[in-house]
Design an enzyme around this catalytic site. Sequence first.
Site: not given
Length: 432
Positions: A56, A162, A180
């Site tokens: 991520c 994250h 995201d």
Amino acid sequence: MALASLYRRVLPSPPAFEFSSPQGKQLFSESLEGGNMEGFFRLISYYQTQSEPAYCGLASLAMVLNALAIDPGRKWKGPWRWFDDSMLDCCEPLEKIQVEGISFGKLACLAHCNGAEVRAFRTNESTLEDFRRFVALCTASEDFHLITSYHRAHFNQTGTGHFSPIGGYHAGRDMVLILDVARFKYPPHWVPLKLLWEAMDTIDEATGHHRGFMMISRPNRGPSVLYTMSCRHASWSTIAMYLVHDVPLILKSKDMKDVQEVLSVVVTSLPNNFREFIKWVAEVRRQDEGNATLSEEEKGRLSIKGEVLKQVQGTELFEHLTRWLASESANVTSLGDNDTLQEIGANVCCQGARMLTGNLGFRDSTSCKKENVKLWETISKDPVTVVSGTIISDGSQQRVDMLVPSSPRERNGCCGVDNVSLFPQDARYEPL
């Protein structure tokens, strides 16, 4: 035991609103009218899904670097230079990131190493108001982008730590759009800014430090000149220990009378891998047949290098160092001061050829066929040394030039070309 497969997750709403939902569309429309979606269009053009479950941070950074139109300077696939999360390995091996992910500090380092300007803030070093101010600044501009590090549990989402970029801001409702990068799991969504701050204001158990946010932009300075350091190289920790711990102890243990003795002790005590810690930086370019000119960008960089070298030569430290190097006590052979321009050029040309062809590995089948040294002049009349090489790798040839600032020295014939110094006149040292 094999794990059951998954297809996406249902986004918990509230507290989040899916970007494509009626509420999300309304937030977007109102934010666009309010001027806080300017950065969105750049980011959405390069929106990507992380290629590994733990990538991520890498995917967020690749997305932002591409949105800022920063040239990676190396190939992705075919002839194309492009940032992909699989290329961001200069601060941490990809094999390790696949298993453990990447920390906030390492991601900031990675952004800097790949040519971006970075301002990183952990929540214990900043405030909610600071964060809100940076969000408003970045979403109202195409020149700055924010990446946040947060804990998903605060949004009732599955998972832990994250990274994702911020794509927009609704000032009236104080909500931010999270783009995201785990799009296989959750779609882009709006969340309350204060709740995102609380999600950032958590401790990363792997490092013991707070999470936070970083503002990334194009650098407002020229590229590195003279030298560069690699934080991934194993010598980094060795040199850090030497500078922080060994040097103070060495200086305390010896009775030194002047700066010359200090330099002598520090330089002659350097670890064996110090040379690997500092790398010579050169401009590497393909040779165009019949084209013997420098681009304006190359001329500018070389002029900067020359100016920096002149300023360095005007310092007292340089005066002390050159005096010490000229003394009989100087012994720096371990630093590689016997390297000739041709040897340096051969090494850099080989590395440049590998970079330009996307082959960064070292192979026995790669060798320098020839090298030449010649002088060019920039528009400012500062002389430039060009080392030209033809590289043979796997049967194919790649021709490159290495450019370094220089000035004529006493010219002795070498392989039919003129010898020149790497540095302006009267410099008495060699490159590390």
